[in-house]
Design a protein around this motif. Structure first.
Motif, PDB file in Angstrom:
ATOM      1  N   GLU A 236       0.848  -1.188   0.000  1.00 19.65           N
ATOM      2  CA  GLU A 236       0.000   0.000   0.000  1.00 19.65           C
ATOM      3  C   GLU A 236       0.887   1.242   0.000  1.00 19.65           C
ATOM      4  OE1 GLU A 236      -2.863   0.013   3.101  1.00 19.65           O
ATOM      5  OE2 GLU A 236      -3.760  -1.899   2.527  1.00 19.65           O
ATOM      6  N   SER A 237       1.108   1.788  -1.170  1.00 20.02           N
ATOM      7  CA  SER A 237       1.928   2.986  -1.316  1.00 20.02           C
ATOM      8  C   SER A 237       1.503   3.683  -2.598  1.00 20.02           C
ATOM      9  CB  SER A 237       3.419   2.616  -1.338  1.00 20.02           C
ATOM     10  OG  SER A 237       4.210   3.774  -1.196  1.00 20.02           O
ATOM     11  N   HIS A 238       2.238   4.726  -2.989  1.00 18.45           N
ATOM     12  CA  HIS A 238       1.804   5.555  -4.110  1.00 18.45           C
ATOM     13  C   HIS A 238       2.720   5.443  -5.317  1.00 18.45           C
ATOM     14  CE1 HIS A 238       4.745   7.887  -1.842  1.00 18.45           C
ATOM     15  NE2 HIS A 238       5.019   8.524  -2.961  1.00 18.45           N
ATOM     16  N   TYR A 239       3.655   4.486  -5.312  1.00 21.73           N
ATOM     17  CA  TYR A 239       4.601   4.345  -6.415  1.00 21.73           C
ATOM     18  C   TYR A 239       4.004   3.484  -7.533  1.00 21.73           C
ATOM     19  CZ  TYR A 239       7.901   6.114  -2.958  1.00 21.73           C
ATOM     20  OH  TYR A 239       8.533   6.886  -2.023  1.00 21.73           O
ATOM     21  N   PRO A 240       4.587   3.564  -8.744  1.00 21.54           N
ATOM     22  CA  PRO A 240       4.120   2.688  -9.822  1.00 21.54           C
ATOM     23  C   PRO A 240       4.214   1.217  -9.407  1.00 21.54           C
ATOM     24  CG  PRO A 240       5.560   4.390 -10.700  1.00 21.54           C
ATOM     25  CD  PRO A 240       5.636   4.501  -9.209  1.00 21.54           C
ATOM     26  N   ILE A 241       3.195   0.433  -9.769  1.00 25.39           N
ATOM     27  CA  ILE A 241       3.111  -0.966  -9.343  1.00 25.39           C
ATOM     28  C   ILE A 241       3.739  -1.876 -10.408  1.00 25.39           C
ATOM     29  CG2 ILE A 241       1.512  -2.854  -8.809  1.00 25.39           C
ATOM     30  CD1 ILE A 241      -0.439  -0.718  -7.787  1.00 25.39           C
ATOM     31  N   VAL A 242       4.540  -2.837  -9.935  1.00 20.77           N
ATOM     32  CA  VAL A 242       5.155  -3.830 -10.815  1.00 20.77           C
ATOM     33  C   VAL A 242       4.476  -5.176 -10.584  1.00 20.77           C
ATOM     34  CG1 VAL A 242       7.277  -5.027 -11.454  1.00 20.77           C
ATOM     35  CG2 VAL A 242       7.359  -2.617 -10.802  1.00 20.77           C
TER      36      VAL A 242
END
Length: 276
Positions: free
Chosen positions: A95-101
């Protein structure tokens, strides 16, 4: 006996699958495409555009991963410059705001970096630095990949000579990598090192040969550019005569040829002519 053989076969198959999976999830230099190649001096910087294909399972589902670049240079690559640009991505369950891989599919990423040019970066080595680990445990692992070897710094030879507005315009085009425009402007100002440089960079080698012969007072840089032109035209005699003249007038400039990508295919000849 048949049961034992089946068990051994299944175990071996599982082992091979595990090994194959490990290889499939590893990130190597082959996963990274760089533009330009070789790295090239542009407008007092060394820029690079990286396309990075993260393989499946490389980023854990709860991982954060940060990618950054470092350029190492100097006689023993003891100096380094870190690009200010970084890229952080996250696993699909974090749960964060960075692009998801995607853990299953990986992801293609783009990272554009820029290093301020420093003297001696001719032999620069570009490294991709990878820091990753689970967010909760706050444990990270770090590794790095060497991506490139050497920086083409020929455009950095451009220096004010005539100090006119027209020359300043030509030099600005040179710095921007707009070599054809630079050539068109500088040719109007007569024969000098900047004109030769622009002609070489725009690959107008025949014109550069003519300009070299008409420079009234050739200096060490003139001779160095003659050697560069010789290397680009596969003319060993011009490399030899050019670097000999440079070594006699400016030994420090001559040493630059030892790491200059312009002479990468003539290193044995360069070492013969230039004392380290």
């Amino acid at each position: 006996m048949k049961t034992i053989k089946i068990i051994m076969f299944v175990a071996a198959t599982g082992l091979l699958s595990a090994c194959g999976s490990k290889r499939a999830t590893d990130l190597t230099a082959g996963n990274v495409t760089i533009d330009p190649i070789p790295l090239t001096y542009v407008n007092k910087t060394v820029p690079a555009s990286l396309t990075i294909q993260l393989p499946p399972q490389f980023v854990g589902k709860t991982d954060l991963m940060t990618l950054s670049c470092e350029l190492r240079y100097g006689a023993q690559h003891q100096l380094s410059e870190t690009a200010g640009e970084t890229l952080t991505v996250q696993g699909e369950m974090l749960e964060s705001h960075y692009p998801i891989v995607s853990y299953k599919n990986g992801k293609r990423l783009n990272l554009n970096v820029q290093f301020p040019y420093k003297e001696g970066m001719d032999n620069g080595q570009l490294f991709l630095k990878i820091q990753k680990g689970p967010k909760v445990e706050k444990k990270t692992t770090q590794r790095e990949l060497k991506l490139t070897e050497g920086v083409l710094c020929t455009p950095s030879f451009a220096q004010p000579i005539l100090n006119t507005d027209r020359e300043a315009e030509g030099l600005r085009y040179l710095q921007q990598g707009r070599y054809t425009l630079a050539t068109a402007v500088l040719e109007q100002l007569g024969s000098n090192n900047n004109t030769v440089l622009a002609q070489i960079l725009s690959q107008d080698y025949a014109a550069a040969q003519v300009t070299l012969t008409t420079i009234a007072s050739p200096d060490a840089l003139t001779h160095y550019l003659k050697a560069v032109l010789g290397a680009r035209m596969n003319n060993e005699e011009d490399i030899r005569t050019g670097l000999k003249a440079v070594a006699n007038t400016n030994p420090q400039l001559a040493k630059r040829a030892l790491t200059d990508l312009e002479f990468q295919h003539y290193q044995s000849l360069v070492r013969e002519l230039v004392k380290e």
